[in-house]
Design an enzyme around this catalytic site. Structure first.
Site, PDB file in Angstrom:
ATOM      1  N   SER A   8       0.852  -1.200   0.000  1.00 38.42           N
ATOM      2  CA  SER A   8       0.000   0.000   0.000  1.00 38.42           C
ATOM      3  C   SER A   8       0.877   1.235   0.000  1.00 38.42           C
ATOM      4  CB  SER A   8      -0.902   0.013   1.232  1.00 38.42           C
ATOM      5  OG  SER A   8      -1.464   1.314   1.353  1.00 38.42           O
ATOM      6  N   HIS A  33      -0.820  -1.770  -4.049  1.00 40.25           N
ATOM      7  CA  HIS A  33      -2.149  -1.555  -3.473  1.00 40.25           C
ATOM      8  C   HIS A  33      -2.409  -0.052  -3.403  1.00 40.25           C
ATOM      9  CE1 HIS A  33      -5.606  -2.758  -0.910  1.00 40.25           C
ATOM     10  NE2 HIS A  33      -5.357  -1.647  -0.241  1.00 40.25           N
ATOM     11  N   ASP A  35      -5.090   2.907  -2.375  1.00 41.76           N
ATOM     12  CA  ASP A  35      -6.250   3.193  -1.532  1.00 41.76           C
ATOM     13  C   ASP A  35      -6.925   4.486  -1.969  1.00 41.76           C
ATOM     14  OD1 ASP A  35      -6.206   1.070   0.527  1.00 41.76           O
ATOM     15  OD2 ASP A  35      -4.201   1.867   0.905  1.00 41.76           O
ATOM     16  N   MET A  37      -9.898   7.029  -1.334  1.00 39.18           N
ATOM     17  CA  MET A  37     -10.831   7.452  -0.269  1.00 39.18           C
ATOM     18  C   MET A  37     -11.518   8.751  -0.663  1.00 39.18           C
ATOM     19  SD  MET A  37      -8.360   6.864   2.965  1.00 39.18           S
ATOM     20  CE  MET A  37      -7.359   5.384   3.151  1.00 39.18           C
ATOM     21  N   HIS A  66      -8.179  -0.400  -4.234  1.00 44.09           N
ATOM     22  CA  HIS A  66      -9.140  -0.581  -3.135  1.00 44.09           C
ATOM     23  C   HIS A  66      -9.974   0.687  -3.020  1.00 44.09           C
ATOM     24  CE1 HIS A  66      -9.530  -1.023   1.568  1.00 44.09           C
ATOM     25  NE2 HIS A  66     -10.687  -1.149   0.958  1.00 44.09           N
ATOM     26  N   MET A  68     -12.563   2.951  -1.386  1.00 41.27           N
ATOM     27  CA  MET A  68     -13.311   3.288  -0.168  1.00 41.27           C
ATOM     28  C   MET A  68     -14.151   4.510  -0.514  1.00 41.27           C
ATOM     29  SD  MET A  68     -10.215   2.524   2.433  1.00 41.27           S
ATOM     30  CE  MET A  68      -9.054   2.501   1.076  1.00 41.27           C
ATOM     31  N   MET A 137     -11.084  -6.278   5.938  1.00 38.98           N
ATOM     32  CA  MET A 137     -10.436  -5.144   6.603  1.00 38.98           C
ATOM     33  C   MET A 137     -10.082  -5.559   8.034  1.00 38.98           C
ATOM     34  SD  MET A 137     -10.005  -2.817   4.447  1.00 38.98           S
ATOM     35  CE  MET A 137      -9.175  -1.750   5.621  1.00 38.98           C
ATOM     36  N   GLY A 142      -9.605   3.846   6.315  1.00 38.38           N
ATOM     37  CA  GLY A 142      -9.464   5.300   6.311  1.00 38.38           C
ATOM     38  C   GLY A 142      -8.042   5.789   6.547  1.00 38.38           C
ATOM     39  N   PHE A 143      -7.264   5.003   7.260  1.00 40.83           N
ATOM     40  CA  PHE A 143      -5.920   5.460   7.622  1.00 40.83           C
ATOM     41  C   PHE A 143      -4.934   4.299   7.654  1.00 40.83           C
ATOM     42  CE2 PHE A 143      -9.170   7.998   9.631  1.00 40.83           C
ATOM     43  CZ  PHE A 143      -8.815   9.288   9.259  1.00 40.83           C
ATOM     44  N   GLY A 144      -3.685   4.610   7.346  1.00 38.59           N
ATOM     45  CA  GLY A 144      -2.613   3.642   7.535  1.00 38.59           C
ATOM     46  C   GLY A 144      -2.153   3.688   8.983  1.00 38.59           C
ATOM     47  N   ASP A 175      -6.113  -6.413   5.056  1.00 34.97           N
ATOM     48  CA  ASP A 175      -5.617  -5.040   4.916  1.00 34.97           C
ATOM     49  C   ASP A 175      -5.740  -4.300   6.238  1.00 34.97           C
ATOM     50  OD1 ASP A 175      -4.922  -2.534   3.996  1.00 34.97           O
ATOM     51  OD2 ASP A 175      -6.636  -2.322   2.638  1.00 34.97           O
ATOM     52  N   GLY A 176      -4.590  -3.873   6.771  1.00 35.47           N
ATOM     53  CA  GLY A 176      -4.577  -3.018   7.956  1.00 35.47           C
ATOM     54  C   GLY A 176      -3.822  -3.641   9.123  1.00 35.47           C
ATOM     55  N   GLY A 177      -2.766  -2.960   9.549  1.00 35.88           N
ATOM     56  CA  GLY A 177      -2.023  -3.414  10.720  1.00 35.88           C
ATOM     57  C   GLY A 177      -1.248  -4.707  10.515  1.00 35.88           C
ATOM     58  N   GLY A 197       1.342  -1.584   4.412  1.00 34.72           N
ATOM     59  CA  GLY A 197       1.623  -0.181   4.120  1.00 34.72           C
ATOM     60  C   GLY A 197       2.760   0.362   4.942  1.00 34.72           C
TER      61      GLY A 197
HETATM   62  C1  DX5 Z   1      -6.623   1.571   5.245  1.00 37.56           C
HETATM   63  C2  DX5 Z   1      -6.072   1.163   3.897  1.00 37.56           C
HETATM   64  C3  DX5 Z   1      -4.854   0.349   3.970  1.00 37.56           C
HETATM   65  C4  DX5 Z   1      -3.668   1.020   4.618  1.00 37.56           C
HETATM   66  C5  DX5 Z   1      -2.908  -0.055   5.319  1.00 37.56           C
HETATM   67  O1  DX5 Z   1      -7.890   2.102   5.089  1.00 37.56           O
HETATM   68  O2  DX5 Z   1      -7.051   0.391   3.205  1.00 37.56           O
HETATM   69  O3  DX5 Z   1      -4.504  -0.202   2.713  1.00 37.56           O
HETATM   70  O4  DX5 Z   1      -2.832   1.692   3.725  1.00 37.56           O
HETATM   71  O5  DX5 Z   1      -1.888   0.539   6.015  1.00 37.56           O
HETATM   72  P1  DX5 Z   1      -1.111  -0.183   7.202  1.00 37.56           P
HETATM   73  O6  DX5 Z   1      -0.414  -1.378   6.612  1.00 37.56           O
HETATM   74  O7  DX5 Z   1      -0.180   0.882   7.659  1.00 37.56           O
HETATM   75  O8  DX5 Z   1      -2.130  -0.559   8.229  1.00 37.56           O
HETATM   76 ZN    ZN Z   2      -6.408  -0.732   1.374  1.00 39.36          ZN
END
Ligand code: DX5
Ligand code: ZN
Length: 216
Positions: A8, A33, A35, A37, A66, A68, A137, A142-144, A175-177, A197
């Site tokens: 990402s 990837h 994102d 938004m 992706h 959103m 998810m 919404g956020f990395g 996706d996420g964390g 990401g």
């Molecule tokens: C969050 C995004 C993710 C994000 C993941 O809404 O969909 O793709 O970039 O970031 P990390 O890996 O930092 O959680």
């Molecule tokens: Zn994503």
């Protein structure tokens, strides 16, 4: 299959985008990837078509886009034109999901559906055979850089069972964390593709971080 990594770029250095793309190109990452938004479906705004087009110009790997956003149907043709290879919409944003999926496929892209953390896997029972990918998810979108939600393991197991029961060919993406502390457990639970990401782009050496994620 061995697990894939989809990098990402949300937390990449956009003032050096070409450099970041080249880094991913020469690494063992499998997909880019992206994102998207809209500030409505999620409480954040990221980037749109001009950035996708620039990434497409230099990327040597598939673009995993992706969305959103609400009303994704309006823009399917434009995402294809910008360079998307895989287009994932959110279940929560699509009242006519079957039509949306057919539309994505008709434009020559792989079709994915993403589920927010509170959305049960069972909502996919009557569409799973039409999907190329399901994106679970593992944070609220919404956020990395957010913390991984551990209930995700149960969801992944339920999704794996649904895919097998319905003889679907969909791959499971999370996706996420995602980082080195959960990669092996996620793969063991049935995950095929890990979106990563900040763990890549904020690490001192992204290339060795990607190697470690692939070897995990
Ligand atoms: C969050 C995004 C993710 C994000 C993941 O809404 O969909 O793709 O970039 O970031 P990390 O890996 O930092 O959680
Ligand atoms: Zn994503």
């Amino acid at each position: 299959m061995a697990h894939l990594i989809s990098a990402s770029i949300l937390n990449a250095d956009f003032s050096n985008l070409k450099k970041e793309i080249d880094l991913i190109n020469v690494s063992r990452t499998d997909w880019f990837h992206l994102d998207i938004m809209d500030g409505v479906f999620v409480p954040n705004i990221s980037f749109g078509f001009p950035i996708i087009e620039q990434v497409k110009k230099y990327a040597q790997k598939p673009l995993d886009v992706h969305l959103m956003i609400i009303e994704p149907d309006k823009y399917i043709e434009q995402f294809k034109a910008a360079g998307a290879d895989i287009l994932t919409v959110h279940y929560e944003a699509c009242p006519h999901l079957h039509r949306t999926i057919q539309n994505i496929k008709a434009h020559g892209m792989k079709a994915g559906v993403s589920l927010n953390p509170h959305t049960p896997v069972s909502v996919l029972e009557d569409i799973i055979q039409d999907l190329d990918l399901v994106l679970i998810m593992t944070v609220n979108p919404g956020f990395g850089g957010q913390k991984f939600i551990s209930n995700s393991y149960n969801k992944i197991s339920r999704l794996k069972k649904l895919i097998i029961d319905k003889k679907s060919t969909a791959v499971i993406e999370v996706d996420g964390g995602v980082d080195l502390s959960n990669t092996r457990m996620l793969v063991d639970a049935g995950v095929d593709v890990l979106v990563v990401g900040s763990f890549i782009f904020k690490s001192d050496n992204p290339t060795t971080t990607i190697d470690a994620l692939k070897n995990a």
